[in-house]
Motif scaffolding. Structure first.
Motif, PDB file in Angstrom:
ATOM      1  N   LYS A 137      26.580  24.461   2.526  1.00  0.00           N
ATOM      2  CA  LYS A 137      25.874  25.818   2.670  1.00  0.00           C
ATOM      3  C   LYS A 137      25.234  26.614   1.698  1.00  0.00           C
ATOM      4  CE  LYS A 137      29.526  27.641   5.414  1.00  0.00           C
ATOM      5  NZ  LYS A 137      29.983  28.846   6.096  1.00  0.00           N
ATOM      6  N   ARG A 138      25.751  26.308   0.375  1.00  0.00           N
ATOM      7  CA  ARG A 138      25.332  26.674  -1.018  1.00  0.00           C
ATOM      8  C   ARG A 138      24.233  25.987  -1.251  1.00  0.00           C
ATOM      9  NH1 ARG A 138      27.506  29.138  -5.353  1.00  0.00           N
ATOM     10  NH2 ARG A 138      28.592  30.672  -3.576  1.00  0.00           N
ATOM     11  N   PHE A 139      23.865  24.731  -1.096  1.00  0.00           N
ATOM     12  CA  PHE A 139      23.034  24.010  -1.553  1.00  0.00           C
ATOM     13  C   PHE A 139      21.749  24.269  -0.586  1.00  0.00           C
ATOM     14  CE2 PHE A 139      25.922  21.749  -4.424  1.00  0.00           C
ATOM     15  CZ  PHE A 139      24.784  21.611  -5.374  1.00  0.00           C
ATOM     16  N   ILE A 140      21.893  24.674   0.738  1.00  0.00           N
ATOM     17  CA  ILE A 140      20.680  25.123   1.516  1.00  0.00           C
ATOM     18  C   ILE A 140      20.331  26.337   1.224  1.00  0.00           C
ATOM     19  CG2 ILE A 140      20.341  25.692   3.962  1.00  0.00           C
ATOM     20  CD1 ILE A 140      20.617  22.810   3.677  1.00  0.00           C
ATOM     21  N   GLU A 141      21.050  27.287   0.811  1.00  0.00           N
ATOM     22  CA  GLU A 141      20.816  28.626   0.236  1.00  0.00           C
ATOM     23  C   GLU A 141      19.869  28.651  -1.055  1.00  0.00           C
ATOM     24  OE1 GLU A 141      24.594  30.676  -0.022  1.00  0.00           O
ATOM     25  OE2 GLU A 141      24.694  31.328   2.048  1.00  0.00           O
ATOM     26  N   LEU A 142      20.372  27.861  -2.093  1.00  0.00           N
ATOM     27  CA  LEU A 142      19.670  27.638  -3.306  1.00  0.00           C
ATOM     28  C   LEU A 142      18.199  27.023  -2.820  1.00  0.00           C
ATOM     29  CD1 LEU A 142      22.558  26.675  -5.518  1.00  0.00           C
ATOM     30  CD2 LEU A 142      21.414  28.806  -5.476  1.00  0.00           C
ATOM     31  N   GLU A 143      18.331  25.895  -2.070  1.00  0.00           N
ATOM     32  CA  GLU A 143      17.081  25.336  -1.825  1.00  0.00           C
ATOM     33  C   GLU A 143      15.943  26.301  -1.204  1.00  0.00           C
ATOM     34  OE1 GLU A 143      14.720  22.278   1.749  1.00  0.00           O
ATOM     35  OE2 GLU A 143      17.097  22.548   1.512  1.00  0.00           O
ATOM     36  N   ARG A 144      16.442  27.169  -0.181  1.00  0.00           N
ATOM     37  CA  ARG A 144      15.480  28.171   0.278  1.00  0.00           C
ATOM     38  C   ARG A 144      15.177  29.203  -0.927  1.00  0.00           C
ATOM     39  NH1 ARG A 144      19.276  29.392   5.165  1.00  0.00           N
ATOM     40  NH2 ARG A 144      19.039  27.573   6.390  1.00  0.00           N
ATOM     41  N   PHE A 145      16.006  29.587  -1.774  1.00  0.00           N
ATOM     42  CA  PHE A 145      15.603  30.428  -2.953  1.00  0.00           C
ATOM     43  C   PHE A 145      14.446  29.748  -3.640  1.00  0.00           C
ATOM     44  CE2 PHE A 145      20.067  32.286  -2.637  1.00  0.00           C
ATOM     45  CZ  PHE A 145      19.606  33.459  -2.059  1.00  0.00           C
ATOM     46  N   MET A 146      14.772  28.384  -4.074  1.00  0.00           N
ATOM     47  CA  MET A 146      13.694  27.796  -4.727  1.00  0.00           C
ATOM     48  C   MET A 146      12.444  27.825  -4.043  1.00  0.00           C
ATOM     49  SD  MET A 146      15.248  27.623  -7.783  1.00  0.00           S
ATOM     50  CE  MET A 146      15.448  29.327  -7.546  1.00  0.00           C
ATOM     51  N   ARG A 147      12.548  27.412  -2.913  1.00  0.00           N
ATOM     52  CA  ARG A 147      11.152  27.211  -2.158  1.00  0.00           C
ATOM     53  C   ARG A 147      10.265  28.565  -2.099  1.00  0.00           C
ATOM     54  NH1 ARG A 147      10.703  22.059  -1.505  1.00  0.00           N
ATOM     55  NH2 ARG A 147      12.309  20.965  -0.123  1.00  0.00           N
ATOM     56  N   ASP A 148      11.172  29.398  -1.723  1.00  0.00           N
ATOM     57  CA  ASP A 148      10.438  30.999  -1.565  1.00  0.00           C
ATOM     58  C   ASP A 148       9.874  31.332  -3.036  1.00  0.00           C
ATOM     59  OD1 ASP A 148      11.227  30.865   0.904  1.00  0.00           O
ATOM     60  OD2 ASP A 148      12.919  32.380   0.673  1.00  0.00           O
ATOM     61  N   ALA A 149      10.527  30.882  -4.137  1.00  0.00           N
ATOM     62  CA  ALA A 149      10.065  31.036  -5.407  1.00  0.00           C
ATOM     63  C   ALA A 149       8.897  30.111  -5.881  1.00  0.00           C
ATOM     64  CB  ALA A 149      11.031  31.076  -6.458  1.00  0.00           C
TER      65      ALA A 149
ATOM     66  N   ASP B 251      19.330  30.255 -13.288  1.00  0.00           N
ATOM     67  CA  ASP B 251      20.383  31.042 -12.577  1.00  0.00           C
ATOM     68  C   ASP B 251      20.724  30.215 -11.455  1.00  0.00           C
ATOM     69  OD1 ASP B 251      20.421  33.175 -14.158  1.00  0.00           O
ATOM     70  OD2 ASP B 251      19.409  34.388 -12.724  1.00  0.00           O
ATOM     71  N   ALA B 252      19.732  29.529 -10.676  1.00  0.00           N
ATOM     72  CA  ALA B 252      19.920  28.506  -9.576  1.00  0.00           C
ATOM     73  C   ALA B 252      20.967  27.502  -9.936  1.00  0.00           C
ATOM     74  CB  ALA B 252      18.611  28.331  -9.006  1.00  0.00           C
ATOM     75  N   LEU B 253      20.360  27.034 -11.051  1.00  0.00           N
ATOM     76  CA  LEU B 253      21.152  25.733 -11.431  1.00  0.00           C
ATOM     77  C   LEU B 253      22.422  26.172 -12.046  1.00  0.00           C
ATOM     78  CD1 LEU B 253      18.175  24.004 -13.186  1.00  0.00           C
ATOM     79  CD2 LEU B 253      19.678  22.834 -11.449  1.00  0.00           C
ATOM     80  N   LYS B 254      22.691  27.021 -12.703  1.00  0.00           N
ATOM     81  CA  LYS B 254      24.069  27.541 -12.988  1.00  0.00           C
ATOM     82  C   LYS B 254      24.785  27.905 -11.821  1.00  0.00           C
ATOM     83  CE  LYS B 254      22.571  29.474 -17.410  1.00  0.00           C
ATOM     84  NZ  LYS B 254      22.403  30.647 -18.268  1.00  0.00           N
ATOM     85  N   LEU B 255      24.448  28.559 -10.752  1.00  0.00           N
ATOM     86  CA  LEU B 255      25.257  28.681  -9.536  1.00  0.00           C
ATOM     87  C   LEU B 255      25.643  27.523  -8.771  1.00  0.00           C
ATOM     88  CD1 LEU B 255      23.213  31.503  -7.861  1.00  0.00           C
ATOM     89  CD2 LEU B 255      25.581  31.734  -8.509  1.00  0.00           C
ATOM     90  N   ALA B 256      24.717  26.422  -8.964  1.00  0.00           N
ATOM     91  CA  ALA B 256      24.975  25.238  -8.365  1.00  0.00           C
ATOM     92  C   ALA B 256      26.025  24.427  -9.040  1.00  0.00           C
ATOM     93  CB  ALA B 256      23.756  24.233  -7.999  1.00  0.00           C
ATOM     94  N   LEU B 257      26.036  24.578 -10.415  1.00  0.00           N
ATOM     95  CA  LEU B 257      26.840  23.883 -11.179  1.00  0.00           C
ATOM     96  C   LEU B 257      28.460  24.603 -11.009  1.00  0.00           C
ATOM     97  CD1 LEU B 257      25.101  23.143 -14.805  1.00  0.00           C
ATOM     98  CD2 LEU B 257      26.698  21.812 -13.574  1.00  0.00           C
ATOM     99  N   SER B 258      28.391  25.851 -10.850  1.00  0.00           N
ATOM    100  CA  SER B 258      29.675  26.760 -10.839  1.00  0.00           C
ATOM    101  C   SER B 258      30.156  26.059  -9.743  1.00  0.00           C
ATOM    102  CB  SER B 258      29.187  28.044 -10.916  1.00  0.00           C
ATOM    103  OG  SER B 258      30.448  28.636 -10.596  1.00  0.00           O
ATOM    104  N   THR B 259      29.736  25.918  -8.608  1.00  0.00           N
ATOM    105  CA  THR B 259      30.091  25.513  -7.140  1.00  0.00           C
ATOM    106  C   THR B 259      30.684  23.893  -7.270  1.00  0.00           C
ATOM    107  OG1 THR B 259      28.738  26.631  -5.830  1.00  0.00           O
ATOM    108  CG2 THR B 259      29.597  24.675  -4.849  1.00  0.00           C
TER     109      THR B 259
ATOM    110  N   LYS C 217      17.726  34.953 -10.204  1.00  0.00           N
ATOM    111  CA  LYS C 217      16.663  35.267 -10.808  1.00  0.00           C
ATOM    112  C   LYS C 217      15.682  34.279 -11.434  1.00  0.00           C
ATOM    113  CE  LYS C 217      18.859  40.089 -11.521  1.00  0.00           C
ATOM    114  NZ  LYS C 217      19.962  39.793 -10.949  1.00  0.00           N
ATOM    115  N   SER C 218      16.157  33.257 -11.452  1.00  0.00           N
ATOM    116  CA  SER C 218      15.242  32.202 -12.211  1.00  0.00           C
ATOM    117  C   SER C 218      15.792  30.688 -11.530  1.00  0.00           C
ATOM    118  CB  SER C 218      15.530  32.230 -13.675  1.00  0.00           C
ATOM    119  OG  SER C 218      16.741  31.957 -14.186  1.00  0.00           O
ATOM    120  N   ALA C 219      14.930  29.897 -12.276  1.00  0.00           N
ATOM    121  CA  ALA C 219      15.676  28.412 -11.955  1.00  0.00           C
ATOM    122  C   ALA C 219      16.908  28.110 -12.680  1.00  0.00           C
ATOM    123  CB  ALA C 219      14.477  27.480 -12.367  1.00  0.00           C
TER     124      ALA C 219
END
Length: 167
Positions: free
Chosen positions: A26-38, A98-106, A94-96
């Protein structure tokens, strides 16, 4: 001091692994959407690939345990690894970076959980399965670290520039 509750049986570890892999997917789907939107499709594609791997892992676990009755896992049972259910609700990055850090944290939290189980379980089968799951998480951590290393740091604003921008 209280003792950490770690899965001590394979069936308990399966239940935890299912919960972890489902949340990671679920987290990676959310991050994927954030990045596509950006408009960052290159990162969205990577998050999509890792998300599919998490989904495949979940589906394999679900298929392998379909005939078994699994214990229900409560959030408090692994909150010490995950900082509680609320901590896992991501804000829009807020940035690529940030998204990578969230994914790494998970991925690191999942890996830490599996390593902890592998090191402390009394059953060799539980230890082996947890070690295998930790190695799988390490592959994702390595991929994400490489992506983060390629992502440029945000430009730093000097004190003089910041003063000019405030005017």
């Amino acid at each position: 001091m209280g003792q950490r509750l770690l899965p001590q049986t394979l069936i308990d570890l399966y239940a935890h692994a299912l919960a972890i892999e489902r949340e990671a997917f679920k987290r990676f789907i959310e991050l994927e959407r954030f990045m596509r939107d950006a408009g960052m499709d290159y990162l969205a594609d990577e998050f999509e690939k890792i998300g599919k791997e998490e989904q495949e892992q979940y589906e394999a676990l679900a298929l392998g345990t379909a005939e078994r009755e699994l214990p229900e896992i409560q959030a408090w049972e692994y909150a010490w690894h995950y900082l509680g259910a609320e901590a896992d609700k991501p804000a829009a990055p807020k940035s690529a970076r940030d998204a990578l850090k969230l994914a790494l944290s998970t991925e690191r939290r999942a890996q830490n959980f599996y390593v902890d189980v592998a090191e402390h379980a009394n059953d060799d089968t539980v230890c082996a399965f947890a070690a295998e799951m930790a190695a799988d998480e390490q592959r994702h951590v390595t991929r994400l670290e490489l992506l983060l290393a390629r992502e440029p740091e945000p430009a730093k604003v000097s004190d003089e520039d910041a003063e000019i921008l405030r005017r």
